[in-house]
Enzyme design. Structure first.
Site, PDB file in Angstrom:
ATOM      1  N   GLY A 193      -5.071  -1.827   4.857  1.00 34.48           N
ATOM      2  CA  GLY A 193      -4.243  -2.948   4.395  1.00 34.48           C
ATOM      3  C   GLY A 193      -4.918  -4.293   4.612  1.00 34.48           C
ATOM      4  N   ARG A 194      -5.419  -4.532   5.825  1.00 37.64           N
ATOM      5  CA  ARG A 194      -6.002  -5.843   6.134  1.00 37.64           C
ATOM      6  C   ARG A 194      -7.379  -6.035   5.517  1.00 37.64           C
ATOM      7  NH1 ARG A 194      -5.176  -2.507  10.261  1.00 37.64           N
ATOM      8  NH2 ARG A 194      -6.929  -1.772  11.523  1.00 37.64           N
ATOM      9  N   LYS A 253       7.678  -0.800  13.863  1.00 37.95           N
ATOM     10  CA  LYS A 253       8.470  -0.457  12.681  1.00 37.95           C
ATOM     11  C   LYS A 253       9.584   0.527  13.045  1.00 37.95           C
ATOM     12  CE  LYS A 253       4.755  -0.917   9.281  1.00 37.95           C
ATOM     13  NZ  LYS A 253       3.800  -0.223   8.427  1.00 37.95           N
ATOM     14  N   HIS A 308      -6.195 -33.085  17.009  1.00 39.28           N
ATOM     15  CA  HIS A 308      -5.029 -33.854  17.463  1.00 39.28           C
ATOM     16  C   HIS A 308      -3.906 -32.941  17.927  1.00 39.28           C
ATOM     17  CE1 HIS A 308      -6.579 -37.759  16.222  1.00 39.28           C
ATOM     18  NE2 HIS A 308      -7.216 -37.063  15.286  1.00 39.28           N
ATOM     19  N   GLU A 327      10.305  -4.644   4.966  1.00 38.47           N
ATOM     20  CA  GLU A 327      10.429  -6.050   4.561  1.00 38.47           C
ATOM     21  C   GLU A 327      10.122  -6.215   3.075  1.00 38.47           C
ATOM     22  OE1 GLU A 327       8.672  -4.891   7.107  1.00 38.47           O
ATOM     23  OE2 GLU A 327       8.700  -6.261   8.822  1.00 38.47           O
ATOM     24  N   GLU A 341      -5.376  -6.797  14.631  1.00 31.87           N
ATOM     25  CA  GLU A 341      -4.880  -5.464  14.270  1.00 31.87           C
ATOM     26  C   GLU A 341      -6.037  -4.453  14.329  1.00 31.87           C
ATOM     27  OE1 GLU A 341      -1.398  -5.250  11.462  1.00 31.87           O
ATOM     28  OE2 GLU A 341      -2.813  -4.097  10.273  1.00 31.87           O
ATOM     29  N   LYS A 390       0.841  -1.196   0.000  1.00 26.08           N
ATOM     30  CA  LYS A 390       0.000   0.000   0.000  1.00 26.08           C
ATOM     31  C   LYS A 390       0.881   1.252   0.000  1.00 26.08           C
ATOM     32  CE  LYS A 390      -3.645   2.210   2.688  1.00 26.08           C
ATOM     33  NZ  LYS A 390      -4.606   2.108   3.769  1.00 26.08           N
TER      34      LYS A 390
HETATM   35  O1  F6P Z   1       1.178  -4.937   9.506  1.00 22.82           O
HETATM   36  C1  F6P Z   1       1.041  -3.562   9.526  1.00 22.82           C
HETATM   37  C2  F6P Z   1       0.715  -3.021   8.201  1.00 22.82           C
HETATM   38  O2  F6P Z   1       0.739  -1.642   8.281  1.00 22.82           O
HETATM   39  C3  F6P Z   1      -0.601  -3.557   7.688  1.00 22.82           C
HETATM   40  O3  F6P Z   1      -1.679  -2.850   8.095  1.00 22.82           O
HETATM   41  C4  F6P Z   1      -0.362  -3.614   6.228  1.00 22.82           C
HETATM   42  O4  F6P Z   1      -1.260  -4.479   5.647  1.00 22.82           O
HETATM   43  C5  F6P Z   1       1.052  -4.115   6.187  1.00 22.82           C
HETATM   44  O5  F6P Z   1       1.676  -3.444   7.251  1.00 22.82           O
HETATM   45  C6  F6P Z   1       1.798  -3.904   4.913  1.00 22.82           C
HETATM   46  O6  F6P Z   1       1.869  -2.562   4.538  1.00 22.82           O
HETATM   47  P1  F6P Z   1       2.099  -2.151   3.050  1.00 22.82           P
HETATM   48  O7  F6P Z   1       0.996  -2.753   2.222  1.00 22.82           O
HETATM   49  O8  F6P Z   1       2.075  -0.658   3.031  1.00 22.82           O
HETATM   50  O9  F6P Z   1       3.428  -2.674   2.615  1.00 22.82           O
END
Ligand code: F6P
Length: 567
Positions: free
Chosen positions: A273-274, A516, A391, A219, A360, A213
């Site tokens: 995002g979620r 972060k 199990h 990462e 979240e 986003k």
């Molecule tokens: O996990 C935290 C978050 O901010 C989420 O809300 C989001 O989906 C994810 O990091 C990834 O963020 P981005 O899509 O900006 O890379």
């Protein structure tokens, strides 16, 4: 009289608190004998049947929960969401994931602009791109058609698409469409995940979709640079335009990264995002794998639930009923966890997706107005497909802690199997467990029953189960793209209902932002120590000790040359 700042100050909340004592005197063993109650505690929409009669409550409890919904202005809050009001107040954003699956002629405004045409213009672009890609007309740097897709993204840019991909993989129609193709995900910044995601893939036939986003997530961006290097080192720098595309709200950064803006697919800040699996975040990689028509069915399933959620009375409204029951379990009965137990291997990634969606969204300590909550919001979500879970952790659920369970069953298996001569088909064997477990939890087993079964005296306490453990059962008619979309939207709206009742902002995530920023101090230190032999400074004794131990060992990758995974 001014309305109270917190929901727990209302008469309706207090009425439910007062009601707990009466419910604690009941036992599900007795409640389940009341046929009228069992019938009343069900709901149905299209092919989805919900039975919540094994919740610790009565019709009176439900009545009190509906009154709580009124006190929390649930109807008005749902309306505000659908109208595009900026209910995510801490980020000053609308919350409009419902617009992502709305029909072409719908009108949904954000900032006075109907967003539906924009949504459809991106979907049309995805349809066109995926058709070109799947037909083999889109070729890579060496002229070969691309059959493999690696989707790079984390959190909401990963978990929802992974859930849907895993659920579609064994659907016969989707599987047929995906023949000869692979879709993989790269989320973790761990180089081991890089190695796994590209193992046995050839850059010549691989397309990398960078999904972020913000296009700033550490990462994802390092993984994207790593796969760019994987492509460039094999095919040359000009290959990037044919082998890398992007999904983002930040098209400026996409361009700066080196991805052709024509191959970027937009979404908007009003998609959390979620909550983004129905945007290009999920629709693009899934369309590349399964074709747009199948993904459109998934969106239509989600849209059918949006409509149900928006228009049905609360008594018949599946997400509202589920949300209220979760509030009852967490805030009044004091059960902090929820187990998600699909009796379908296709739904194996449902629980990981719901973990983010729920925790979240609702793992908050303050009200939407910034007042510290005197009660706990959110719950701990976990789960595993039955019968694997049976199990594994069901012992605790049966005899240890009380954990409300969601049992999800499917009437028709995606992959029916029957062996002639067997008592039941493989799916019926699975479903025998689906039907048996909720009753085992509700009824338990008494010492009297054990005595009558001649169980040795010393084992009676060990084999006694108190029962009275709440669960609810979903029965889906089948599990095609449409029902997968429905299931997703049911959970999305259920979680929103919980947040609306608790009076929190379910659409921001400041806790994740904190994590972060903390990592960046360590990153700087690792760089300074590795490159300039700088001592570890500015950390507490524990972190300093751990870092020194880590840095004392020569790194397996020297910092002066590029190293890519070898598997
Ligand atoms: O996990 C935290 C978050 O901010 C989420 O809300 C989001 O989906 C994810 O990091 C990834 O963020 P981005 O899509 O900006 O890379």
């Amino acid at each position: 009289m001014a309305s109270p700042a917190l929901i727990c100050d209302t008469e309706q909340w207090k009425a439910l608190q007062a009601h707990v004592g009466a419910i604690q005197k009941t036992h599900l063993r007795d409640l389940m004998t009341d046929a009228g109650r069992c019938k009343a505690m069900t709901a149905e929409f299209e092919g989805i049947f919900l039975d919540y009669s094994r919740q610790q409550g009565t019709v009176e409890t439900m009545d009190k929960l509906f009154k709580l919904a009124e006190a929390a202005k649930l109807k008005e809050k749902i309306e505000k969401m659908f109208k595009g009001e900026k209910i995510n107040t801490t980020e000053n954003r609308s919350v409009l994931h419902v617009a992502l699956r709305a029909p072409r002629d719908a009108v949904i405004n954000s900032d006075g602009v109907n967003v539906v045409p924009e949504v459809w213009s991106v979907k049309d672009k995805i349809k066109h791109f995926s058709e070109t890609f799947r037909s083999g007309s889109w070729v890579g740097a060496t002229g070969k058609a691309l059959t493999n897709v690696v989707s790079v993204g984390i959190g909401g840019s990963f978990l929802g698409p992974l859930f849907v991909h895993t659920a579609l993989q064994t659907d016969p129609e989707a599987a047929e469409s995906a023949k000869g193709r692979q879709l993989r995900f790269l989320a973790n910044v761990d180089p081991v995940d890089v190695a796994r995601s590209i193992k046995d893939l050839d850059p010549e036939t691989t397309l990398v979709v960078v999904v972020s986003k913000t296009f700033t997530t550490a990462e994802t961006m390092l993984n994207a640079r790593t796969l760019k290097e994987w492509i460039v080192s094999s095919l040359g720098p000009q290959a990037v335009s044919k082998h890398m595309i992007a999904v983002s709200t930040n098209l400026k950064l996409v361009k700066e990264f080196g991805i052709d803006p024509n191959n970027a697919f937009a979404f908007w800040d009003w998609v959390g995002g979620r909550y983004s699996v129905c945007s290009a975040v999920g629709v693009l990689p899934l369309s590349l794998q399964y074709g747009f028509p199948i993904v459109q069915k998934f969106l239509e399933g989600a849209s059918s639930i949006d409509n149900h959620f928006h228009t049905s009375s609360f008594e018949k409204n599946i997400p509202v009923l589920l949300g209220l029951l979760s509030v009852w379990n967490v805030s009044f009965l004091g059960y902090p966890a929820r187990a998600i137990l699909p009796y379908s291997q296709a739904l194996e990634k449902l629980a990981p997706h719901i973990q983010q969606l729920s925790m979240e969204s609702n793992g908050k300590g303050v009200s939407i107005d910034g007042v510290r909550l005197p009660f706990e919001a959110g719950e701990i979500d976990f789960g595993e497909p039955g019968t694997n879970g049976q199990h594994s952790f069901y012992q605790l659920i049966h005899q240890g802690r009380v954990i409300p369970c969601d049992f999800i069953g499917v009437i028709k298996s995606q992959q029916p199997v029957y062996l002639k001569g067997e008592t039941v088909s493989n799916h019926d064997e699975l479903m025998s467990n689906f039907f048996a477990q909720p009753d085992a939890l509700a009824y338990g087993k008494t010492p009297e029953q054990l005595h009558s079964e001649k169980v040795p005296e010393n084992l009676i306490p060990h084999k006694t189960f108190q029962g009275n453990r709440p669960s609810l059962s979903f029965l889906l008619s089948s599990l095609s793209a449409y029902e997968i979309g429905q299931l997703l939207a049911i959970y999305e709206h259920r979680i929103a209902v919980q947040g609306f009742i608790w009076g929190i902002n379910s659409f921001d995530q400041w806790g994740v932002e904190l994590g972060k920023s903390l990592a960046s101090q360590v990153r700087k230190q690792l760089h300074a120590s590795r490159m300039e032999k700088k001592p570890v400074e500015g950390f507490n004794p524990s972190s300093a000790g751990l870092l020194a131990r880590f840095l004392a060992v020569e790194p397996s990758t020297p910092y002066n040359t590029t190293v890519l995974p070898k598997v």
